[in-house]
Write a protein that holds these residues in place. Structure first.
Motif, PDB file in Angstrom:
ATOM      1  N   ASN A 228       0.822  -1.208   0.000  1.00 51.33           N
ATOM      2  CA  ASN A 228       0.000   0.000   0.000  1.00 51.33           C
ATOM      3  C   ASN A 228       0.850   1.248   0.000  1.00 51.33           C
ATOM      4  N   ILE A 229       1.938   1.195   0.764  1.00 49.04           N
ATOM      5  CA  ILE A 229       2.816   2.357   0.842  1.00 49.04           C
ATOM      6  C   ILE A 229       3.490   2.580  -0.514  1.00 49.04           C
ATOM      7  N   GLU A 230       3.937   1.472  -1.101  1.00 50.86           N
ATOM      8  CA  GLU A 230       4.540   1.580  -2.438  1.00 50.86           C
ATOM      9  C   GLU A 230       3.543   2.149  -3.439  1.00 50.86           C
ATOM     10  N   PHE A 231       2.306   1.675  -3.312  1.00 51.53           N
ATOM     11  CA  PHE A 231       1.287   2.100  -4.253  1.00 51.53           C
ATOM     12  C   PHE A 231       1.071   3.617  -4.199  1.00 51.53           C
ATOM     13  N   SER A 232       0.980   4.168  -2.984  1.00 58.69           N
ATOM     14  CA  SER A 232       0.766   5.621  -2.894  1.00 58.69           C
ATOM     15  C   SER A 232       1.914   6.384  -3.524  1.00 58.69           C
ATOM     16  N   SER A 233       3.132   5.906  -3.325  1.00 58.57           N
ATOM     17  CA  SER A 233       4.231   6.686  -3.900  1.00 58.57           C
ATOM     18  C   SER A 233       4.280   6.515  -5.419  1.00 58.57           C
ATOM     19  N   LEU A 234       3.842   5.346  -5.905  1.00 62.62           N
ATOM     20  CA  LEU A 234       3.773   5.158  -7.362  1.00 62.62           C
ATOM     21  C   LEU A 234       2.760   6.123  -7.983  1.00 62.62           C
ATOM     22  N   ILE A 235       1.611   6.240  -7.317  1.00 59.38           N
ATOM     23  CA  ILE A 235       0.571   7.143  -7.824  1.00 59.38           C
ATOM     24  C   ILE A 235       1.092   8.571  -7.875  1.00 59.38           C
TER      25      ILE A 235
END
Ligand code: HEM
Ligand SMILES: *[C@@H]1O[C@H](CO)[C@@H](O)[C@H](O)[C@H]1NC(C)=O
Ligand SMILES: *[C@@H]1O[C@H](CO)[C@@H](O)[C@H](O)[C@H]1NC(C)=O
Ligand SMILES: CC(=O)N[C@H]1CO[C@H](CO)[C@@H](O)[C@@H]1O
Length: 463
Positions: A228-235
């Motif tokens: 989830n943390i990775e996902f937010s930074s990808l976005i």
């Protein structure tokens, strides 16, 4: 990780099975047959493909009513008959808006409620207007020719060796879209060794967005999981990249609207264009070498050696190639299902069938495209059927959907596919590697969009 998720999944499904028995669809829909819940779950657990699921849908409606009820975390009506589909799809978008996505899931975080693909109401009307004019401006083949030439130059360095066609077609799509939307060079075709940064981010986002567990169990999204943390930074990175493109080019788009709106519109367009799949056709071309040869002969005939002066008029003369593309889109409509929509008031599907307000409805393009009453040898790849199609066939071919919310990219996409395939055929012979696993059947992923798993092709230089 995956196994315990499957376990939760099964438990939840059993739970939902009982909820389903309580939460019955309204009485007036009793005449619509129901897809067996257990058979459906069995296919899922067996890791069955799209074909099995769709066969189950067909079997569920032996009397060919043209509608089936499907339970998957809620009831949805699948329209499988072209007349009902037309009635449904031509209705005003304000009476049948798209279903809002479950909040806080990767899906809704990425698409937002604002992108053109999912927005409703005035916002959609506005975006549709802006995007339509952008597409009309972009209907000339030159830009696609330019990108395809980069594509061919790249392929020339990789002849006679198996290449993953899926990632190749994604590169080409991204390259074309960068040019189309913002005249931006994505550098996606510079080298096969390096993954373009943007594509890397995009693939990772797409993978997470498509993870069914995170869609079905929204609480997973609230946990401080690494994903989830990775996902937010990808976005964040994705949005930053698009903003950078916008700033660099300062298209009129950015003058008319605020930045966020542009980001939504663009990511919506990129997303929509992810439907693009060249490999369907390529795989078919491999299966039918005579078809490949016939198409190439036509291209040589129409374009001659002057492939650099490719005009819309010349593309119109590529009748056989067009038939191949249409037949591929019939058998493998990249968007096999329509995004679910719910009528805001009772909707008359026909004289005697009314869909109550709030019932979720989708159109099943796959079933319509393989209805044996309309298509002879419906499961067979026969491009010739589109050379002189009957009215009924023309009427029933709707891979881009129809009505006020149809695909904005339809004309562009048809043009693009013709250019790419024609120029590729002029330069290369396509074949599968010997002992390819895909010779008989290519497994499709279970994403919302039809996509194959990895698939290799060999490009050999024509003498
Ligand atoms: C073979 C290629 C393509 C197919 C089969 C296809 C199919 C579709 C379908 C079925 C829809 C309706 C979705 C729904 O209502 O749930 C749609 C919408 C859309 N498509 Fe495509 N598409 C393709 C390529 C493209 C491309 C290349 C672009 C843009 C560059 C594009 C842009 C859009 C947009 C913006 C929408 C949303 C329209 C709206 O909601 O008003 N499509 N497409
Ligand atoms: C829909 O059908 C019902 C019953 O047949 C009818 O009473 C109603 O007026 C129809 N509604 C519309 C909008 O045509
Ligand atoms: C609706 O009417 C048509 C013909 O008017 C008939 O064939 C069909 O069975 C009817 N459907 C229902 C659900 O009553
Ligand atoms: C994208 C993709 O590979 N789609 C199809 C290509 O063709 C084969 C067989 O004709 C299909 O099974 C794939 O799903």
């Amino acid at each position: 990780m995956t196994y315990w998720l499957y376990l939760i999944f099964i438990i939840f499904n059993l739970l939902f099975y009982f909820i389903r028995r309580i939460n019955k669809p309204p009485k007036e829909l009793d005449f619509i047959p129901t897809v067996s819940f257990f058979k459906d779950i069995l296919i899922l657990l067996r890791n069955g493909g799209q074909l099995e699921t769709q066969n189950l849908f067909r079997e569920s409606d032996p009397n060919k009513i043209g509608l089936v009820k499907h339970y998957f975390f809620g009831w949805t009506i699948h329209i499988t008959d072209i007349e009902y589909a037309k009635s449904f799809l031509s209705e005003s978008v304000h009476n049948i808006p798209k279903t809002e996505m479950p909040p806080k899931t990767p899906l809704s975080i990425f698409y937002g409620k604002k992108g053109i693909l999912v927005s409703n109401g005035d916002r959609w009307t506005q975006q549709r207007k802006i995007a339509s004019s952008a597409f009309n401006r972009a209907l000339r083949p030159d830009m696609v020719v330019e990108c395809t030439n980069e594509f061919i130059t790249l392929l020339n360095k990789w002849t006679d060796t198996p290449i993953d066609i899926l990632s190749l077609s994604k590169r080409l799509t991204i390259q074309i879209l960068g040019k189309l939307t913002l005249a931006y060079d994505m550098e996606a075709l510079d080298s096969l060794e390096e993954q373009p940064h943007f594509l890397d981010i995009y693939n990772k986002i797409f993978q997470h967005v498509n993870n069914p567990f995170f869609m079905i169990f929204p609480f997973l999204n609230l946990l401080a999981l690494k994903r989830n943390i990775e996902f937010s930074s990808l976005i964040k990175e994705f949005n930053k990249f698009i903003l950078k493109m916008i700033e660099q080019r300062r298209l009129e788009l950015s003058k008319e609207n605020n930045e966020n709106e542009n980001t939504d519109l663009l990511s919506g367009l990129l997303e929509a264009a992810n439907h693009e799949e060249y490999n369907f056709t390529n795989k078919e071309l491999r299966d039918h070498l005579d078809i490949q040869k016939k198409a190439r002969d036509e291209v040589i005939n129409v374009l001659g050696s002057a492939s650099n002066v490719l005009t819309s008029e010349k593309l119109k003369d590529l009748k056989y190639l067009t038939a191949i593309i249409m037949e591929s889109l019939r058998l493998y409509p990249p968007a096999a299902l329509l995004v679910y929509r719910k009528p805001t008031k009772p909707f008359n599907l026909s004289e005697n069938i009314t869909i109550p307000k709030g019932i979720s409805v989708t159109v099943n393009f796959w079933q319509i495209h393989r209805n044996p009453d309309i298509w002879n040898d419906a499961d067979k790849f026969i491009p010739e059927r589109f050379i002189n199609p009957t009215k009924e066939m023309e009427n029933s071919w709707i891979p881009f959907s129809i009505g006020p919310r149809n695909c904005l990219g339809q004309d562009f996409s048809m043009m693009e596919q013709k250019v790419v395939i024609a120029l590729t055929l002029l330069n290369f012979e396509l074949s599968f590697p010997p002992n390819s696993k895909h010779l008989d059947e290519i497994p499709l992923t279970k994403n919302f969009l039809l996509q194959p798993k990895k698939i290799d092709l060999i490009f050999s230089k024509l003498k």
